[in-house]
Enzyme design. Structure first.
Site, PDB file in Angstrom:
ATOM      1  N   HIS A 198      -7.360  -6.482  -0.659  1.00 46.87           N
ATOM      2  CA  HIS A 198      -6.087  -5.397  -0.317  1.00 46.87           C
ATOM      3  C   HIS A 198      -5.219  -5.828   0.543  1.00 46.87           C
ATOM      4  O   HIS A 198      -3.941  -5.474   0.495  1.00 46.87           O
ATOM      5  CB  HIS A 198      -6.957  -4.384  -0.226  1.00 46.87           C
ATOM      6  CG  HIS A 198      -5.824  -2.935  -0.008  1.00 46.87           C
ATOM      7  ND1 HIS A 198      -5.196  -2.406  -1.104  1.00 46.87           N
ATOM      8  CD2 HIS A 198      -5.257  -2.226   1.233  1.00 46.87           C
ATOM      9  CE1 HIS A 198      -4.480  -1.653  -0.688  1.00 46.87           C
ATOM     10  NE2 HIS A 198      -4.560  -1.476   0.472  1.00 46.87           N
ATOM     11  N   ASP A 249       0.833  -1.149   0.062  1.00 45.92           N
ATOM     12  CA  ASP A 249      -0.165   0.131  -0.135  1.00 45.92           C
ATOM     13  C   ASP A 249       0.887   1.224  -0.160  1.00 45.92           C
ATOM     14  O   ASP A 249       1.857   1.256  -0.617  1.00 45.92           O
ATOM     15  CB  ASP A 249      -0.925  -0.169   1.188  1.00 45.92           C
ATOM     16  CG  ASP A 249      -2.022   1.061   1.347  1.00 45.92           C
ATOM     17  OD1 ASP A 249      -2.987   1.111   0.779  1.00 45.92           O
ATOM     18  OD2 ASP A 249      -1.573   1.932   2.046  1.00 45.92           O
TER      19      ASP A 249
END
Length: 312
Positions: free
Chosen positions: A293, A111
């Site tokens: 994610h 991320d």
């Protein structure tokens, strides 16, 4: 303040002075000195986001160094927004290498941590051996500042834009609903739903019931909630508030990442792969896992195997 321990063994933190601040660092495998790997968390993550990877990488023969980056956990939280630009964030990692006496290391990012690792490869290429990045592919600079482009394409309520245009608003809502926000955010297999008119992070912080399946156990959620109750969210959100500043700073930098790279995507991640990845990262290999994610937390064994095998 000592955070609650998770169900997983995790190193005790040490305080490392770097770049005019201090970082809270979790280190393991010093017996493997000479094979450093630095794990860089995203937002709203912590060093503990890598709890499943640390023992696996130590067992694979690596000296594992895991900082809470500036703004997170027990690390410094400067008041100035510009203290969270890419120049400062990458200089922190350079200072960490200097502290441990390494000229270079392998870097793993997820991320926002991946964004910092990409930036490190551009600004300090000699300090990077190889890269493993999860979720976030290399972001090409383009002709328009990033926030300006996002605002034109996605509107003012897109959370990147909202963080910049309405400073302090989301910070306060998240801090008033810390545990609920993290519980609702760290999910996988969410029910598909059309985007609402509001700002997604605020909506998650206020939603009474989460959707999908929990990524964190209750004891792991306790660790994250305790850390963000202590630090607040503003330091991490300030990373977003420097995106256009970063865009300007990279104007004269060679935009090609020449290092060997392993890019790990989740097939259900809302962050989509880059169509032109190998044009700008010519030495990239790509692995796709059945994941959302939070890849290293959703698919720890597969991620561990992919990283360890590739580094070997």
């Amino acid at each position: 303040m000592t955070l609650p321990t998770t169900l997983y063994p995790f190193p005790e933190p040490v305080t490392v002075p770097v770049n005019g601040i201090h970082l809270e660092v979790f280190e393991a495998g010093r017996e493997n000195a000479g094979r450093p790997v630095v794990l860089c968390h995203g937002w709203p993550g912590l060093a503990q986001s890598w709890r499943e990877q640390v023992p696996a990488l130590v067992a694979a023969g690596h000296h594992v160094i895991v900082p809470n980056q500036r703004g997170f956990g027990g690390s410094s939280r400067p008041a100035d927004v510009t203290a969270y630009d890419l120049e400062h964030l990458t200089a922190d990692l350079v200072g960490l290498l200097d502290h441990y006496g390494y000229a270079s290391a392998d870097f793993v990012g997820h991320d926002w941590g991946a964004m910092v690792v990409w930036g490190l490869a551009l600004l300090h290429p000699e300090r990077v051996r190889r890269i493993v990045n999860l979720s976030l592919p290399y972001q090409e600079r383009g002709d328009v500042p990033w926030i300006e482009g996002m605002e034109a394409a996605l509107g003012g309520n897109f959370y990147f834009v909202h963080f910049n245009r309405q400073p302090g608003v989301a910070d306060a809502v998240l801090e008033a609903n810390t545990e609920r926000f993290l519980r609702n955010l760290y999910r996988t297999h969410r029910d598909p739903a059309p985007p609402g008119p509001g700002m997604v992070m605020i909506e998650l912080a206020l939603a009474e019931k989460p959707t999908g399946e929990a990524v964190l156990t209750e004891s792991e959620l306790e660790v994250f909630a305790a850390a963000f109750a202590r630090s607040g969210f503003t330091g991490g959100i300030n990373w977003y508030r420097n995106l256009d500043r970063n865009w300007r700073a990279l104007a004269e930098v060679d935009p090609i990442v020449h290092h060997r790279v392993l890019m790990i995507h989740g097939s259900r991640d809302e962050v989509r792969p880059a169509e032109r990845l190998t044009d700008v990262v010519p030495n990239a290999e790509v692995v796709v896992l059945d994941s959302g994610h939070w890849i290293q937390q959703e698919r720890p064994q597969e991620v561990n195997r992919a990283i360890a095998d590739w580094l070997a």
